[in-house]
Design an enzyme around this catalytic site. Structure first.
Site, PDB file in Angstrom:
ATOM      1  CG  ASP A 112      40.127   4.314 -46.748  1.00 39.67           C
ATOM      2  OD1 ASP A 112      40.750   3.602 -47.556  1.00 39.67           O
ATOM      3  OD2 ASP A 112      38.970   4.705 -46.953  1.00 39.67           O
TER       4      ASP A 112
ATOM      5  CD  GLU B 131      32.597  -1.464 -45.314  1.00 35.22           C
ATOM      6  OE1 GLU B 131      31.551  -1.038 -44.776  1.00 35.22           O
ATOM      7  OE2 GLU B 131      33.442  -0.716 -45.839  1.00 35.22           O
TER       8      GLU B 131
HETATM    9  C1  DGY Z   1      35.539   5.563 -48.432  1.00 35.93           C
HETATM   10  O1  DGY Z   1      34.822   6.400 -48.966  1.00 35.93           O
HETATM   11  O2  DGY Z   1      35.465   5.237 -47.240  1.00 35.93           O
HETATM   12  C2  DGY Z   1      36.516   4.871 -49.262  1.00 35.93           C
HETATM   13  O3  DGY Z   1      37.222   3.923 -48.555  1.00 35.93           O
HETATM   14  C3  DGY Z   1      37.455   5.841 -49.921  1.00 35.93           C
HETATM   15  O4  DGY Z   1      38.019   5.209 -50.987  1.00 35.93           O
END
Ligand code: DGY
Length: 420
Positions: free
Chosen positions: A163, A390
């Protein structure tokens, strides 16, 4: 060793809901995510093939009529995730987001078929799955590459899965934030905000999303009018590999592969146009602003995974990759750590992600076995020591983001148990 394998299985089962699996159970991502589900299915295939196939089936139940498979399916509408189903306001049968994510299902399915005995009933199911994946790939070719260049565009940074990567900084800086934009983030209440994207990133994510929604997610219109349109090296590498795997699947099941086969040939040829001979690196392309993007992102090395039919380029990629993390104890950082955009702890701006290591490990296996084994072993060690988080710091190994993260557990199982 046994403890971690059992822990990985328990992590997946603990995150499992009715027919699908959450990326984590700590409330950060309370829905089904597209590429997460692919990795998760691979993890299940080591101990429950039916759960693996069910995960994929559930994701494909949310496929749109035009073929798009959304990046999020909101099976449970009573969560405080933002943007939730009302903010997206779309979906076919299942509430969903209006954008997609890296198409890894063909690759995952091929991996699963390579190592499992399949019964008759499962075979019928798999044939149906393959037809849906084909429709998904054809959607990409038709709507995300209207000029048939062999390379597809993404229309929102969320489509990449990485992202807030610095790859998007320049195109994102050009996005004019909507006036009086109003929304309430939930993510930075669950996880330390220093590990998450900034508010200004979210302002732009939401601005782009609102525009797509205004265009009613019409695939032709959004290609032309999205505020963001980028041809990304990593994303196209994943797609190229998935197309190659899809062709094999279509072959095995006696289905027509011509269109995909032809497309692969165009991709192989035109990918080389993204190679800068002087700098000896690949660049992504900002279609909206007609600019080249040079960011030393680990995702550029997904090209090794794509298995480009070009030995010279592959060698060069390996040489560069060996320099990516020279000075760091843990690897691979998502961004080269001496680059100005690198941030040790912020989401996709520096931390190590297990899926990136996995793509690169798989890509290197047939090119540099010694190096690929090193990546595999270091990743396994990190997960055994730090847990299924994560993401991780490349400097200290500090685990960050969500704990009990499904794809970290799932890919651990593949790295540890895959005999091929
Ligand atoms: C989040 O909500 O951080 C996700 O990566 C969006 O898809």
């Amino acid at each position: 060793m046994k403890i971690s394998i059992n822990k990985a299985k328990k992590t997946l089962l603990g995150n499992r809901r009715r027919g699908y699996t959450l990326p984590t159970n700590n409330k950060l991502y309370p829905a089904q995510w597209n590429w997460d589900s692919g990795f998760i299915a691979l993890g299940y295939s080591y101990f429950n093939l039916n759960f693996a196939l069910k995960e994929i089936n559930t994701l494909l139940d949310g496929q749109w009529r035009d073929g798009m498979v959304p990046h999020i399916l909101f099976h449970n509408t009573k969560t405080n995730y933002y943007p939730n189903y009302t903010a997206w306001n779309c979906g076919n049968k299942i509430h969903s987001s209006g954008i997609t994510q890296p198409p890894i299902l063909a690759t995952i399915l091929k991996e699963i078929l390579n190592k499992n005995k399949i019964n008759k009933k499962q075979l019928l199911n798999i044939k149906k799955i393959i037809k849906k994946i084909k429709k998904f790939h054809e959607w990409f070719i038709k709507f995300r590459d209207p000029k048939k260049t062999g390379l597809v565009s993404i229309l929102h940074p969320w489509e990449s899965g990485y992202d807030n990567s610095p790859i998007w900084d320049e195109p994102m800086n050009k996005v004019k934030i909507e006036k009086n934009i109003k929304y309430k983030r939930a993510d930075n209440k669950v996880v330390n905000p220093e590990f998450r994207p900034l508010d200004i990133d979210y302002d732009r994510y939401v601005t782009i999303k609102n525009n797509l929604r205004k265009l009613k997610y019409n695939p032709k219109k959004v290609y032309k009018s999205s505020f963001f349109n980028v041809i990304d090296v990593g994303f196209n590498s994943i797609f190229l590999k998935a197309n190659k795997d899809l062709v094999e699947l279509l072959d095995t099941f006696g289905l027509n592969k011509k269109k995909i086969d032809n497309y692969i040939r165009v991709t192989e040829k035109n990918f080389l146009k993204l190679y800068d001979k002087k700098r000896k690196t690949f660049f992504s392309k900002d279609i909206k602003n007609n600019k080249k993007i040079y960011i030393p992102s680990i995702t550029n090395y997904f090209l090794l995974f794509a298995d480009l039919n070009n030995e010279k380029i592959n060698k060069r990629l390996i040489q560069n990759l060996k320099k990516h993390n020279l000075k760091e104890k843990y690897f691979f950082s998502s961004i080269k750590s001496n680059h100005k955009s690198f941030e040790e702890k912020r989401y996709w701006r520096g931390p190590i992600w297990v899926n990136c290591n996995w793509f690169i490990y798989k890509g290197l296996k047939n090119k540099d076995r010694l190096f690929s084994d090193k990546i595999k072993n270091k990743t396994i060690q990190m997960l055994e020591k730090k847990g299924f988080f994560e993401y991780f710091s490349c400097k200290s190994g500090q685990p960050m983001g969500a704990k009990n993260f499904s794809w970290s557990a799932a890919l651990y199982l593949d790295l540890k148990l895959n005999k091929n």
